[in-house]
Design a protein around this motif. Structure first.
Motif, PDB file in Angstrom:
ATOM      1  N   LEU A 118       2.320   3.985  10.345  1.00  0.00           N
ATOM      2  CA  LEU A 118       2.699   2.601  10.632  1.00  0.00           C
ATOM      3  C   LEU A 118       2.773   1.798   9.337  1.00  0.00           C
ATOM      4  O   LEU A 118       3.704   1.013   9.138  1.00  0.00           O
ATOM      5  CB  LEU A 118       1.703   1.965  11.597  1.00  0.00           C
ATOM      6  N   ARG A 119       1.814   2.000   8.463  1.00  0.00           N
ATOM      7  CA  ARG A 119       1.806   1.298   7.174  1.00  0.00           C
ATOM      8  C   ARG A 119       3.064   1.623   6.383  1.00  0.00           C
ATOM      9  O   ARG A 119       3.744   0.722   5.875  1.00  0.00           O
ATOM     10  CB  ARG A 119       0.596   1.712   6.353  1.00  0.00           C
ATOM     11  N   GLU A 120       3.345   2.917   6.269  1.00  0.00           N
ATOM     12  CA  GLU A 120       4.514   3.337   5.495  1.00  0.00           C
ATOM     13  C   GLU A 120       5.804   2.803   6.108  1.00  0.00           C
ATOM     14  O   GLU A 120       6.703   2.371   5.392  1.00  0.00           O
ATOM     15  CB  GLU A 120       4.552   4.860   5.400  1.00  0.00           C
ATOM     16  N   ARG A 121       5.895   2.839   7.436  1.00  0.00           N
ATOM     17  CA  ARG A 121       7.102   2.350   8.108  1.00  0.00           C
ATOM     18  C   ARG A 121       7.295   0.858   7.881  1.00  0.00           C
ATOM     19  O   ARG A 121       8.397   0.385   7.614  1.00  0.00           O
ATOM     20  CB  ARG A 121       7.034   2.658   9.605  1.00  0.00           C
ATOM     21  N   VAL A 149       1.023  -5.857  14.426  1.00  0.00           N
ATOM     22  CA  VAL A 149       0.066  -5.777  13.330  1.00  0.00           C
ATOM     23  C   VAL A 149      -0.203  -7.188  12.825  1.00  0.00           C
ATOM     24  O   VAL A 149       0.655  -8.063  12.918  1.00  0.00           O
ATOM     25  CB  VAL A 149       0.661  -4.904  12.188  1.00  0.00           C
ATOM     26  N   HIS A 150      -1.379  -7.399  12.274  1.00  0.00           N
ATOM     27  CA  HIS A 150      -1.702  -8.703  11.706  1.00  0.00           C
ATOM     28  C   HIS A 150      -0.845  -8.929  10.456  1.00  0.00           C
ATOM     29  O   HIS A 150      -0.691  -8.026   9.626  1.00  0.00           O
ATOM     30  CB  HIS A 150      -3.181  -8.768  11.335  1.00  0.00           C
ATOM     31  N   PRO A 151      -0.267 -10.127  10.303  1.00  0.00           N
ATOM     32  CA  PRO A 151       0.610 -10.401   9.153  1.00  0.00           C
ATOM     33  C   PRO A 151      -0.040 -10.188   7.790  1.00  0.00           C
ATOM     34  O   PRO A 151       0.601  -9.702   6.864  1.00  0.00           O
ATOM     35  CB  PRO A 151       1.006 -11.864   9.337  1.00  0.00           C
ATOM     36  N   GLU A 152      -1.306 -10.525   7.664  1.00  0.00           N
ATOM     37  CA  GLU A 152      -1.975 -10.337   6.370  1.00  0.00           C
ATOM     38  C   GLU A 152      -2.131  -8.861   6.034  1.00  0.00           C
ATOM     39  O   GLU A 152      -2.142  -8.479   4.873  1.00  0.00           O
ATOM     40  CB  GLU A 152      -3.334 -11.035   6.352  1.00  0.00           C
ATOM     41  N   ALA A 153      -2.265  -8.021   7.049  1.00  0.00           N
ATOM     42  CA  ALA A 153      -2.337  -6.577   6.799  1.00  0.00           C
ATOM     43  C   ALA A 153      -1.021  -6.095   6.206  1.00  0.00           C
ATOM     44  O   ALA A 153      -1.003  -5.374   5.198  1.00  0.00           O
ATOM     45  CB  ALA A 153      -2.655  -5.825   8.088  1.00  0.00           C
ATOM     46  N   VAL A 154       0.079  -6.505   6.812  1.00  0.00           N
ATOM     47  CA  VAL A 154       1.398  -6.098   6.307  1.00  0.00           C
ATOM     48  C   VAL A 154       1.609  -6.637   4.899  1.00  0.00           C
ATOM     49  O   VAL A 154       2.080  -5.920   4.009  1.00  0.00           O
ATOM     50  CB  VAL A 154       2.526  -6.579   7.252  1.00  0.00           C
ATOM     51  N   ARG A 155       1.235  -7.869   4.677  1.00  0.00           N
ATOM     52  CA  ARG A 155       1.396  -8.474   3.353  1.00  0.00           C
ATOM     53  C   ARG A 155       0.604  -7.698   2.303  1.00  0.00           C
ATOM     54  O   ARG A 155       1.103  -7.419   1.208  1.00  0.00           O
ATOM     55  CB  ARG A 155       0.959  -9.943   3.398  1.00  0.00           C
ATOM     56  N   SER A 156      -0.616  -7.311   2.629  1.00  0.00           N
ATOM     57  CA  SER A 156      -1.414  -6.567   1.650  1.00  0.00           C
ATOM     58  C   SER A 156      -0.851  -5.167   1.422  1.00  0.00           C
ATOM     59  O   SER A 156      -0.900  -4.662   0.299  1.00  0.00           O
ATOM     60  CB  SER A 156      -2.881  -6.508   2.074  1.00  0.00           C
ATOM     61  N   TRP A 157      -0.306  -4.523   2.445  1.00  0.00           N
ATOM     62  CA  TRP A 157       0.327  -3.208   2.269  1.00  0.00           C
ATOM     63  C   TRP A 157       1.511  -3.314   1.318  1.00  0.00           C
ATOM     64  O   TRP A 157       1.698  -2.461   0.457  1.00  0.00           O
ATOM     65  CB  TRP A 157       0.804  -2.633   3.591  1.00  0.00           C
TER      66      TRP A 157
END
Length: 102
Positions: free
Chosen positions: A11-14, A37-45
Motif C-alpha cells: 500500500l505504501r509503495e502504491r 489511509v491517514h493523510p500524514e502517513a502518505v505525506r511522510s511516505w
C-alpha cells in the motif's frame, strides 16, 4: 525491536507511485481518503521516498536511519560494558589492597 507497521508495504509503495507518476500532482489528502489511509502517513511516505532518492536534504535516508539506530545500540552496549568493567575494577582493587579505605 521495531514497532509493527500499520499499513502494508504494498500500500505504501502504491500510494507513493500514484503520487509521483500523476500529472498534475494530486492532493495528498484526497488521495489518502481514496486509499483509506491517514493523510500524514502518505505525506511522510512521500517525503521519505524523496529523501531516499536524494531529492530532499531535510530528512535522513532510510539507510542513514538504520545506521544511526545501529550506532546508538552499539553505544548503549559499550556504555553498559564500561559500567561493568568500572564496577569490577573497583571491586578487585579493593580486594587486592586491604589497607585502602572502603
Amino acid at each position: 525491536m521495531a514497532a509493527p507497521r500499520g499499513y502494508p508495504l504494498e500500500l505504501r509503495e502504491r500510494a507513493v507511485r500514484m503520487y509521483r507518476t500523476a500529472e498534475p500532482k494530486p492532493q495528498i489528502k484526497r488521495m489518502a481518503v481514496d486509499l483509506g489511509v491517514h493523510p500524514e502517513a502518505v505525506r511522510s511516505w512521500i517525503r521519505q521516498t524523496e529523501a531516499d532518492a536524494s531529492e530532499r536534504d531535510d530528512r535522513l535516508t532510510t539507510a542513514e536511519r538504520e545506521e544511526l539506530a545501529a550506532l546508538r545500540r552499539e553505544i548503549a552496549q559499550l556504555r553498559r560494558a564500561n559500567d561493568v568493567l568500572r564496577t569490577a575494577s573497583a571491586f578487585f582493587a579493593a580486594q587486592l589492597d586491604p589497607t585502602r579505605a572502603r
